[in-house]
Design a protein around this motif. Structure first.
Motif, short mmCIF file in Angstrom:
data_model
loop_
_atom_site.label_atom_id
_atom_site.label_comp_id
_atom_site.label_asym_id
_atom_site.label_seq_id
_atom_site.Cartn_x
_atom_site.Cartn_y
_atom_site.Cartn_z
N LEU A 122 0.69 -1.21 0.13
CA LEU A 122 0.09 -0.15 0.01
C LEU A 122 1.01 1.45 -0.01
CD1 LEU A 122 -2.93 -0.98 2.49
CD2 LEU A 122 -3.18 -0.55 0.08
N GLY A 123 1.95 1.46 0.79
CA GLY A 123 2.86 2.46 0.94
C GLY A 123 3.53 2.64 -0.68
N MET A 124 4.04 1.50 -1.19
CA MET A 124 4.68 1.70 -2.34
C MET A 124 3.76 2.00 -3.64
SD MET A 124 7.93 0.82 -3.15
CE MET A 124 9.31 0.41 -1.77
N MET A 125 2.37 1.64 -3.46
CA MET A 125 1.36 1.89 -4.48
C MET A 125 0.91 3.33 -4.27
SD MET A 125 0.87 -0.31 -6.87
CE MET A 125 -0.64 -0.16 -7.42
N ARG A 126 1.07 3.79 -2.86
CA ARG A 126 0.81 5.40 -2.88
C ARG A 126 1.96 6.26 -3.53
NH1 ARG A 126 -2.36 8.09 1.16
NH2 ARG A 126 -3.36 6.27 1.20
N ILE A 127 3.13 5.82 -3.54
CA ILE A 127 4.04 6.49 -4.00
C ILE A 127 4.10 6.38 -5.84
CG2 ILE A 127 6.62 6.76 -4.51
CD1 ILE A 127 7.12 5.44 -1.86
N ALA A 128 3.58 5.32 -6.35
CA ALA A 128 3.43 4.85 -7.59
C ALA A 128 2.33 5.99 -8.01
CB ALA A 128 2.96 3.51 -7.72
N GLU A 129 1.13 5.82 -7.32
CA GLU A 129 0.00 6.48 -7.72
C GLU A 129 0.48 8.37 -7.89
OE1 GLU A 129 -3.47 6.37 -5.02
OE2 GLU A 129 -3.57 4.26 -5.95
N GLN A 130 1.06 8.70 -6.84
CA GLN A 130 1.27 10.11 -6.72
C GLN A 130 2.33 10.70 -7.89
OE1 GLN A 130 1.99 12.20 -3.03
NE2 GLN A 130 0.13 11.46 -2.12
N ALA A 131 3.29 9.65 -8.25
CA ALA A 131 4.06 9.79 -9.27
C ALA A 131 3.42 9.55 -10.80
CB ALA A 131 5.33 8.82 -9.17
N GLY A 132 2.20 9.14 -10.74
CA GLY A 132 1.57 8.99 -11.97
C GLY A 132 1.90 7.66 -12.58
N THR A 177 0.87 4.55 -11.64
CA THR A 177 -0.33 3.65 -12.05
C THR A 177 -1.28 4.16 -13.24
OG1 THR A 177 -1.33 4.81 -10.28
CG2 THR A 177 -0.59 2.37 -9.81
N ALA A 178 -1.18 5.53 -13.43
CA ALA A 178 -1.91 6.13 -14.36
C ALA A 178 -1.22 5.74 -15.95
CB ALA A 178 -1.99 7.42 -14.40
N ILE A 179 -0.03 5.45 -15.64
CA ILE A 179 0.51 5.14 -16.94
C ILE A 179 0.35 3.81 -17.49
CG2 ILE A 179 2.81 4.85 -18.34
CD1 ILE A 179 4.03 6.99 -16.59
N LEU A 180 0.48 2.78 -16.43
CA LEU A 180 0.03 1.43 -16.43
C LEU A 180 -1.47 1.36 -17.05
CD1 LEU A 180 0.92 -0.62 -13.40
CD2 LEU A 180 1.27 -1.07 -15.92
N GLY A 181 -2.46 2.20 -16.46
CA GLY A 181 -3.75 2.00 -16.99
C GLY A 181 -3.92 2.60 -18.31
N ARG A 182 -3.10 3.52 -18.77
CA ARG A 182 -3.12 3.91 -20.24
C ARG A 182 -2.86 2.68 -21.05
NH1 ARG A 182 -0.48 9.27 -19.64
NH2 ARG A 182 -1.65 9.30 -17.71
N MET A 188 -8.07 1.01 -12.44
CA MET A 188 -7.44 0.53 -13.54
C MET A 188 -6.13 0.26 -13.16
SD MET A 188 -10.05 0.13 -15.72
CE MET A 188 -11.21 0.89 -16.76
N GLY A 189 -5.26 1.00 -12.81
CA GLY A 189 -3.85 0.79 -12.70
C GLY A 189 -3.56 -0.26 -11.88
N SER A 190 -4.33 -0.03 -10.45
CA SER A 190 -3.95 -1.44 -9.41
C SER A 190 -4.46 -2.53 -9.90
CB SER A 190 -4.65 -1.08 -8.02
OG SER A 190 -5.95 -0.44 -8.23
N MET A 191 -5.59 -2.56 -10.64
CA MET A 191 -5.90 -3.91 -11.23
C MET A 191 -4.96 -4.70 -12.18
SD MET A 191 -10.18 -4.06 -11.75
CE MET A 191 -10.36 -2.46 -12.72
N ILE A 192 -4.25 -3.79 -13.03
CA ILE A 192 -3.11 -3.99 -13.94
C ILE A 192 -2.07 -4.76 -13.15
CG2 ILE A 192 -1.79 -3.62 -15.76
CD1 ILE A 192 -3.94 -1.42 -16.61
N SER A 193 -1.56 -3.91 -12.06
CA SER A 193 -0.41 -4.36 -11.23
C SER A 193 -0.86 -5.59 -10.64
CB SER A 193 -0.06 -3.35 -10.08
OG SER A 193 -0.90 -2.20 -10.13
N ASN A 194 -1.89 -5.78 -10.27
CA ASN A 194 -2.36 -7.05 -9.57
C ASN A 194 -2.24 -8.20 -10.57
OD1 ASN A 194 -5.21 -9.14 -9.38
ND2 ASN A 194 -3.88 -9.01 -7.85
N ILE A 195 -2.97 -8.00 -11.68
CA ILE A 195 -2.99 -9.19 -12.83
C ILE A 195 -1.56 -9.50 -13.23
CG2 ILE A 195 -3.86 -9.56 -14.98
CD1 ILE A 195 -6.37 -8.13 -14.20
N ALA A 196 -0.58 -8.37 -13.36
CA ALA A 196 0.72 -8.52 -13.75
C ALA A 196 1.30 -9.48 -12.61
CB ALA A 196 1.38 -7.32 -13.98
#
Lengths: 181, 200
Positions: free
Chosen positions: B52-62, B64-69, B89-97
């Motif tokens: 959750l910590g790592m994903m928060r950083i990833a989110e704020q850095a944008g 997860t949005a890139i992953l989603g795109r 969208m981004g977090s679902m893709i990270s989970n599936i990956a």
């Protein structure tokens, strides 16, 4: 060759997580995210999520434990074996079909035991291995995922996922009969 | 349905245990299972906090949005109710990956993050959305590119060709995923499972 391949796979999964961590932290720093502070902020939620899942997981694991320890599976297996054997389903793999959606460790046990008895490279050994990887521990996954956000009404989740399990397990048996016989 | 299955597991199990004289084993198994459930959840807390910590950083850095795109065309079709730019969208893709790479508990932690994101779009916090069920259909039939645990156990069982099952496993689990997702899409419109009057 395949020995090397499985080593390579092992190595790849050792690398995956550290590399992802570095990517996230460095990318965050470039984007001027206060990485440490933001990490701690996000991580705070971890405890709540873990605790929230407890009642759901207790319910599901206790239900499954009752079913498994009662010997109900032997009963079902014995009843279905004569019906399914003419269709190319060896009776030895039936316990796997029942346990796979219920218990991951149970399924691993069935697989290991079956490979010990029949040989890992036999039709049954290959079939058990393929069935193991063909689907996930559906009940556990549903309990944990829905539990983590406090959902009680799961609608069509269970029927859809169980249909997927049946399809995956059936395909595993069919394809192994074609490839490994 | 889950109510009926749970009832069935308990009643069928106890009746059979009574008939076969295994009540002692069953009683012990019940308490062991309750204990295991809590241990599993506690064990998940640390990993959960980490991701959750790592994903928060990833989110704020944008990130997860890139992953989603990247996977936008597929994701929008699979999850029509989720806005294309939503963090879910981004977090679902990270989970599936992570599932595809066989990352086990980390995949679970990322998946639970995705559930939180999906729940933020849910008007009725007690009832699953269509998107959640599709996500679960993908998740419970997880496609793993290399089933590492199975291969390792085959090696220790003395297999001369431990990787022989990679191809067959891929075919079987993609079948499972296609069937589960299709069933979810078809069942979501069924009278018994519609959101307004879902009674389960």
């Amino acid at each position: 060759m395949s020995e090397q391949f499985s080593q390579l796979a092992q190595e790849a999964s050792n690398w995956a997580i550290p590399v992802i961590f570095v990517l996230i932290v460095v990318f965050g720093a470039i984007k001027r995210v206060k990485v440490y502070e933001v990490f701690v902020e996000g991580a705070k939620e971890g405890f709540n999520v873990g605790v929230k899942i407890i009642p759901y997981l207790v319910a599901i694991l206790v239900g499954i434990a009752i079913f498994r320890s009662s010997g109900a599976m032997d009963f079902l297996t014995a009843g279905l074996a004569p019906l399914l054997e003419p269709l190319g389903v060896p009776p030895e793999v039936l316990p796997m079909a029942f346990i796979r959606p219920l218990s991951g460790s149970g399924a691993l046990g069935v697989m290991t035991e079956g490979m010990k008895t029949h040989g890992a490279d036999s039709l049954i050994g290959n079939m058990l291995s393929t069935m193991m990887g063909s689907t996930e521990t559906t009940f556990y996954v549903l309990a944990v995922y829905f539990g983590s956000v406090g959902l009680r009404k799961t609608r069509h989740a269970l029927p859809a996922c169980l249909l997927g399990d049946v399809a995956g397990l059936t395909m595993a048996i069919v394809i192994c009969n074609l490839v490994f016989r | 349905m889950i109510n009926w299955i749970w009832l069935g597991l308990i009643v069928f199990g106890v009746v059979i245990a009574a008939a076969t004289g295994r009540m002692d084993v069953l009683t012990k198994a019940v308490f062991d299972a309750a204990k295991t459930a809590v241990e599993l959840c506690i064990g998940l807390i640390g990993i959960m906090a980490l991701w959750l910590g790592m994903m928060r950083i990833a989110e704020q850095a944008g990130l997860t949005a890139i992953l989603g795109r990247i996977l936008r065309p597929i994701m929008v079709r699979l999850f029509p109710d989720v806005p294309a730019d939503h963090p879910a969208m981004g977090s679902m893709i990270s989970n599936i990956a992570a599932n595809m790479l066989g990352l086990g508990n980390s995949a679970t932690a990322l998946g639970l993050k995705a559930m939180q994101d999906l729940q933020s779009l849910n008007p009725d916090k007690e009832t699953a959305t269509d998107a959640m069920v599709i996500f679960m259909a993908i998740n419970t039939t997880a496609i793993t590119i290399i089933p590492a645990t199975v291969i390792a156990l085959r090696v220790s069982a003395g297999s001369t060709n431990p990787t022989s099952i990679i191809g067959t496993t891929l075919i079987a689990c993609s079948t499972a995923t296609v069937v589960a997702v299709t069933s979810a899409k078809l069942l979501q419109r069924h009278r018994a499972y519609r959101r307004e009057q879902s009674h389960e």
